[in-house]
Design a protein around this motif. Structure first.
Motif, PDB file in Angstrom:
ATOM      1  N   PRO A  83       0.418   2.141  -9.265  1.00  0.00           N
ATOM      2  CA  PRO A  83       1.970   1.926  -9.271  1.00  0.00           C
ATOM      3  C   PRO A  83       2.475   3.096  -8.336  1.00  0.00           C
ATOM      4  O   PRO A  83       2.455   4.256  -8.629  1.00  0.00           O
ATOM      5  CB  PRO A  83       2.386   1.807 -10.618  1.00  0.00           C
ATOM      6  CG  PRO A  83       1.300   1.054 -11.201  1.00  0.00           C
ATOM      7  CD  PRO A  83      -0.025   1.730 -10.525  1.00  0.00           C
ATOM      8  N   HIS A  84       3.483   2.733  -7.519  1.00  0.00           N
ATOM      9  CA  HIS A  84       4.249   3.507  -6.599  1.00  0.00           C
ATOM     10  C   HIS A  84       5.458   3.074  -6.304  1.00  0.00           C
ATOM     11  O   HIS A  84       5.714   1.933  -6.215  1.00  0.00           O
ATOM     12  CB  HIS A  84       3.284   4.286  -5.514  1.00  0.00           C
ATOM     13  CG  HIS A  84       2.987   3.283  -4.619  1.00  0.00           C
ATOM     14  ND1 HIS A  84       1.921   2.499  -4.779  1.00  0.00           N
ATOM     15  CD2 HIS A  84       3.497   2.621  -3.539  1.00  0.00           C
ATOM     16  CE1 HIS A  84       1.859   1.536  -3.938  1.00  0.00           C
ATOM     17  NE2 HIS A  84       2.673   1.657  -3.023  1.00  0.00           N
ATOM     18  N   PRO A  85       6.470   4.248  -5.934  1.00  0.00           N
ATOM     19  CA  PRO A  85       7.730   3.307  -5.659  1.00  0.00           C
ATOM     20  C   PRO A  85       8.080   3.246  -3.946  1.00  0.00           C
ATOM     21  O   PRO A  85       7.141   3.695  -3.376  1.00  0.00           O
ATOM     22  CB  PRO A  85       8.826   4.705  -6.011  1.00  0.00           C
ATOM     23  CG  PRO A  85       7.970   5.712  -5.729  1.00  0.00           C
ATOM     24  CD  PRO A  85       6.621   5.446  -5.763  1.00  0.00           C
ATOM     25  N   HIS A  86       9.181   2.359  -3.687  1.00  0.00           N
ATOM     26  CA  HIS A  86       9.684   2.254  -2.563  1.00  0.00           C
ATOM     27  C   HIS A  86      10.966   2.199  -2.428  1.00  0.00           C
ATOM     28  O   HIS A  86      11.513   1.951  -3.378  1.00  0.00           O
ATOM     29  CB  HIS A  86       8.774   0.930  -1.813  1.00  0.00           C
ATOM     30  CG  HIS A  86       7.599   1.225  -1.358  1.00  0.00           C
ATOM     31  ND1 HIS A  86       7.018   2.021  -0.400  1.00  0.00           N
ATOM     32  CD2 HIS A  86       6.368   0.607  -1.699  1.00  0.00           C
ATOM     33  CE1 HIS A  86       5.711   1.823   0.018  1.00  0.00           C
ATOM     34  NE2 HIS A  86       5.349   1.044  -0.788  1.00  0.00           N
ATOM     35  N   LEU A  87      11.539   2.519  -1.291  1.00  0.00           N
ATOM     36  CA  LEU A  87      12.901   2.413  -1.236  1.00  0.00           C
ATOM     37  C   LEU A  87      13.267   2.434   0.578  1.00  0.00           C
ATOM     38  O   LEU A  87      12.502   2.954   1.312  1.00  0.00           O
ATOM     39  CB  LEU A  87      13.316   4.075  -1.583  1.00  0.00           C
ATOM     40  CG  LEU A  87      14.901   4.341  -1.347  1.00  0.00           C
ATOM     41  CD1 LEU A  87      15.981   3.720  -2.370  1.00  0.00           C
ATOM     42  CD2 LEU A  87      15.002   5.765  -1.353  1.00  0.00           C
ATOM     43  N   MET A 106       0.803  -1.222   0.023  1.00  0.00           N
ATOM     44  CA  MET A 106      -0.040   0.180  -0.057  1.00  0.00           C
ATOM     45  C   MET A 106       0.836   1.157  -0.102  1.00  0.00           C
ATOM     46  O   MET A 106       2.114   1.274   0.290  1.00  0.00           O
ATOM     47  CB  MET A 106      -1.018   0.246   1.266  1.00  0.00           C
ATOM     48  CG  MET A 106      -1.942   0.952   1.033  1.00  0.00           C
ATOM     49  SD  MET A 106      -3.071   0.828   2.543  1.00  0.00           S
ATOM     50  CE  MET A 106      -3.832  -0.701   2.236  1.00  0.00           C
ATOM     51  N   SER A 107       0.483   2.278  -0.288  1.00  0.00           N
ATOM     52  CA  SER A 107       1.161   3.431  -0.597  1.00  0.00           C
ATOM     53  C   SER A 107       0.480   4.377   0.490  1.00  0.00           C
ATOM     54  O   SER A 107      -0.687   4.626   0.866  1.00  0.00           O
ATOM     55  CB  SER A 107       0.825   4.143  -1.802  1.00  0.00           C
ATOM     56  OG  SER A 107       1.607   5.474  -2.038  1.00  0.00           O
ATOM     57  N   ASN A 108       1.569   5.278   0.882  1.00  0.00           N
ATOM     58  CA  ASN A 108       1.172   6.647   1.876  1.00  0.00           C
ATOM     59  C   ASN A 108       0.743   7.612   0.680  1.00  0.00           C
ATOM     60  O   ASN A 108       1.455   7.999  -0.083  1.00  0.00           O
ATOM     61  CB  ASN A 108       2.364   7.061   2.322  1.00  0.00           C
ATOM     62  CG  ASN A 108       1.856   8.303   3.068  1.00  0.00           C
ATOM     63  OD1 ASN A 108       1.048   8.775   3.227  1.00  0.00           O
ATOM     64  ND2 ASN A 108       2.934   8.746   4.189  1.00  0.00           N
ATOM     65  N   GLN A 147      10.719  -2.875   3.800  1.00  0.00           N
ATOM     66  CA  GLN A 147       9.849  -4.097   3.251  1.00  0.00           C
ATOM     67  C   GLN A 147       8.304  -3.616   3.652  1.00  0.00           C
ATOM     68  O   GLN A 147       8.148  -3.081   4.621  1.00  0.00           O
ATOM     69  CB  GLN A 147      10.464  -5.132   4.301  1.00  0.00           C
ATOM     70  CG  GLN A 147      11.566  -5.578   3.953  1.00  0.00           C
ATOM     71  CD  GLN A 147      11.959  -6.917   4.906  1.00  0.00           C
ATOM     72  OE1 GLN A 147      12.259  -6.631   6.290  1.00  0.00           O
ATOM     73  NE2 GLN A 147      12.127  -8.098   4.106  1.00  0.00           N
ATOM     74  N   THR A 148       7.567  -4.000   2.624  1.00  0.00           N
ATOM     75  CA  THR A 148       5.952  -3.912   2.853  1.00  0.00           C
ATOM     76  C   THR A 148       5.495  -5.219   3.403  1.00  0.00           C
ATOM     77  O   THR A 148       5.900  -6.365   2.737  1.00  0.00           O
ATOM     78  CB  THR A 148       5.336  -3.348   1.752  1.00  0.00           C
ATOM     79  OG1 THR A 148       5.379  -4.489   0.581  1.00  0.00           O
ATOM     80  CG2 THR A 148       6.019  -2.159   1.422  1.00  0.00           C
ATOM     81  N   VAL A 149       4.850  -5.325   4.304  1.00  0.00           N
ATOM     82  CA  VAL A 149       4.189  -6.633   4.894  1.00  0.00           C
ATOM     83  C   VAL A 149       2.800  -6.447   4.907  1.00  0.00           C
ATOM     84  O   VAL A 149       2.104  -5.583   5.335  1.00  0.00           O
ATOM     85  CB  VAL A 149       4.667  -6.753   6.354  1.00  0.00           C
ATOM     86  CG1 VAL A 149       3.660  -8.031   6.835  1.00  0.00           C
ATOM     87  CG2 VAL A 149       6.166  -7.006   6.456  1.00  0.00           C
ATOM     88  N   SER A 197       8.998  -0.640  -7.467  1.00  0.00           N
ATOM     89  CA  SER A 197       7.495   0.062  -7.483  1.00  0.00           C
ATOM     90  C   SER A 197       6.551  -1.049  -7.694  1.00  0.00           C
ATOM     91  O   SER A 197       6.666  -2.352  -8.197  1.00  0.00           O
ATOM     92  CB  SER A 197       7.569   0.972  -8.868  1.00  0.00           C
ATOM     93  OG  SER A 197       7.728   0.320  -9.923  1.00  0.00           O
ATOM     94  N   HIS A 198       5.418  -0.861  -7.107  1.00  0.00           N
ATOM     95  CA  HIS A 198       4.489  -1.990  -7.271  1.00  0.00           C
ATOM     96  C   HIS A 198       2.841  -1.486  -7.120  1.00  0.00           C
ATOM     97  O   HIS A 198       2.981  -0.150  -6.896  1.00  0.00           O
ATOM     98  CB  HIS A 198       4.469  -2.883  -6.212  1.00  0.00           C
ATOM     99  CG  HIS A 198       4.106  -2.323  -4.702  1.00  0.00           C
ATOM    100  ND1 HIS A 198       3.493  -3.189  -3.749  1.00  0.00           N
ATOM    101  CD2 HIS A 198       4.058  -1.100  -4.076  1.00  0.00           C
ATOM    102  CE1 HIS A 198       3.288  -2.537  -2.665  1.00  0.00           C
ATOM    103  NE2 HIS A 198       3.651  -1.242  -2.869  1.00  0.00           N
ATOM    104  N   SER A 199       1.971  -2.151  -7.600  1.00  0.00           N
ATOM    105  CA  SER A 199       0.394  -1.713  -7.446  1.00  0.00           C
ATOM    106  C   SER A 199      -0.231  -2.872  -6.223  1.00  0.00           C
ATOM    107  O   SER A 199       0.140  -3.832  -6.481  1.00  0.00           O
ATOM    108  CB  SER A 199      -0.190  -1.685  -8.740  1.00  0.00           C
ATOM    109  OG  SER A 199      -0.213  -2.901  -9.310  1.00  0.00           O
ATOM    110  N   GLU A 200      -1.413  -2.520  -5.975  1.00  0.00           N
ATOM    111  CA  GLU A 200      -2.219  -3.280  -5.094  1.00  0.00           C
ATOM    112  C   GLU A 200      -3.479  -2.993  -5.471  1.00  0.00           C
ATOM    113  O   GLU A 200      -4.166  -1.903  -5.431  1.00  0.00           O
ATOM    114  CB  GLU A 200      -1.819  -3.095  -3.771  1.00  0.00           C
ATOM    115  CG  GLU A 200      -0.533  -3.596  -3.286  1.00  0.00           C
ATOM    116  CD  GLU A 200       0.053  -2.657  -1.823  1.00  0.00           C
ATOM    117  OE1 GLU A 200       0.264  -1.723  -2.087  1.00  0.00           O
ATOM    118  OE2 GLU A 200       0.102  -3.475  -0.802  1.00  0.00           O
ATOM    119  N   GLU A 201      -4.217  -4.223  -5.773  1.00  0.00           N
ATOM    120  CA  GLU A 201      -5.600  -3.872  -5.991  1.00  0.00           C
ATOM    121  C   GLU A 201      -6.627  -5.077  -5.574  1.00  0.00           C
ATOM    122  O   GLU A 201      -5.980  -6.224  -5.433  1.00  0.00           O
ATOM    123  CB  GLU A 201      -5.734  -3.663  -7.329  1.00  0.00           C
ATOM    124  CG  GLU A 201      -5.644  -4.818  -8.121  1.00  0.00           C
ATOM    125  CD  GLU A 201      -5.186  -4.749  -9.708  1.00  0.00           C
ATOM    126  OE1 GLU A 201      -6.130  -4.344 -10.436  1.00  0.00           O
ATOM    127  OE2 GLU A 201      -3.927  -4.770 -10.232  1.00  0.00           O
TER     128      GLU A 201
HETATM  129 MN    MN Z   1       3.370   0.295  -1.405  1.00  0.00          MN
END
Ligand code: MN
Length: 321
Positions: free
Chosen positions: A77-81, A1-3, A84-86, A121-125
């Protein structure tokens, strides 16, 4: 998920100075945050009172929401750096796509673990055809400096260890609890566990005295070290505990989060965990110009744009917890 904050603030956290050496009971309240068009989440971390629990640096709890007649979760789609996302679900399904080409549908009781390392980067739906209820938690784990540039990778573990006894069924999502270890790759000593309590449960799961801990309720009510805990609350417990007394009259589903206090100071902004403001500025520019973080294929929609940076310089202004 994204902020998805449109004006995220810079958050400096980590370091041992704010971590009590003794057991405490600090009840922190969640705040409601709109996530995209359709999802409202309860943000439990970072909060005004506390920024990290071990390496855990972000906790959103959502649902249960009836999405039978709605699209459900739609996070482009959004980036992370540097994190880890759980992904942890109690109800529903979330489809994950990332810039490595991963495609996975995470279901209740399974671990979706994405290690961004230096860039992903990832997307969640919610899938088009989805169960009527959506209920879960999205958590981030900060990567220590020694590992924050690792190759990005995605893990989907459908079998997790479960510790049972005395009306407690504990699923170990990350790290280790009572000798049972999650298969998810962790880079610091920590634990994340789902504690499902039967009605009348009265239990004392063992803890690591060197860890700091917190407990939140996904559903139901419980008494944790004598403190009533309901949904929307995060009870911070401090350190130096060898076990934790938990009771529930009518049953509850809790999340236990803990870990060795994160010694490094980190800088969080939007979906990035870094060490300096300059790194954040560079990462934002790389996402906006498409020069890092790759591309997500198969998501029906545009990618997210990074919010505007704060006008003030992105500088760590001393430790805040
Ligand atoms: Mn995310």
């Amino acid at each position: 998920m994204s902020n998805l904050d449109t004006h995220p603030t810079l958050s400096t956290c980590g370091g041992r100075a704010g971590v009590p050496g003794e057991p405490v009971r600090e009840l922190l309240k969640s705040r409601d945050v709109q996530l995209g068009e359709s999802t409202m989440v309860r943000r439990l971390l970072p909060s005004l009172g506390r920024r990290m629990i071990g390496a855990w640096c972000f906790v959103d709890h959502y649902g249960p929401d009836d999405i039978a007649a709605e699209p459900g979760m739609q996070v482009p789609p959004h980036p992370h750096l540097g994190l880890q996302t759980v992904s942890w679900l109690r109800e529903g399904e979330v489809r994950h796509r990332d810039s490595l080409g991963s495609l996975a549908t995470v279901r209740p009781g399974e671990l979706g673990l994405m290690t961004s390392g230096r860039a992903i980067s990832h997307s969640e739906e919610s899938p088009v055809e989805h169960p009527p209820l959506l209920h879960g938690a999205q958590l981030w784990v900060a990567l220590p400096d020694a590992h924050r540039a690792v190759d990005p990778h995605f893990e989907h573990h459908v079998e997790l260890p479960v510790v049972t006894g005395g009306g407690l069924s504990a699923t170990v999502i990350m790290g280790t609890l009572d000798g049972a270890a999650s298969p998810g790759t962790a880079y610091t000593p920590l634990v994340g566990a789902d504690l499902t309590l039967a009605a009348g449960a009265d239990v004392r799961p063992p803890l690591e005295p060197d860890f700091e801990y917190a407990v939140m309720s996904m559903s139901g009510e419980a008494e944790v070290d004598g403190v009533p805990l309901t949904r929307g609350g995060l009870l911070y417990l401090g350190c130096s505990r060898s076990d934790l007394h938990i009771r529930s009259a009518n049953g509850a589903d809790l999340l236990l989060l803990g870990g060795e206090p994160f010694a490094e100071e980190i800088v969080m902004w939007w979906n990035f965990v870094a060490r300096t403001g300059d790194e954040i500025v560079a990462a934002r520019a790389q996402w906006e110009t498409g020069t890092a973080f790759g591309a997500v294929h198969g998501y029906a929609g545009e990618r997210l744009h990074a919010p505007t940076l704060p006008a003030t310089p992105l500088r760590a202004r001393g430790r805040v917890r």
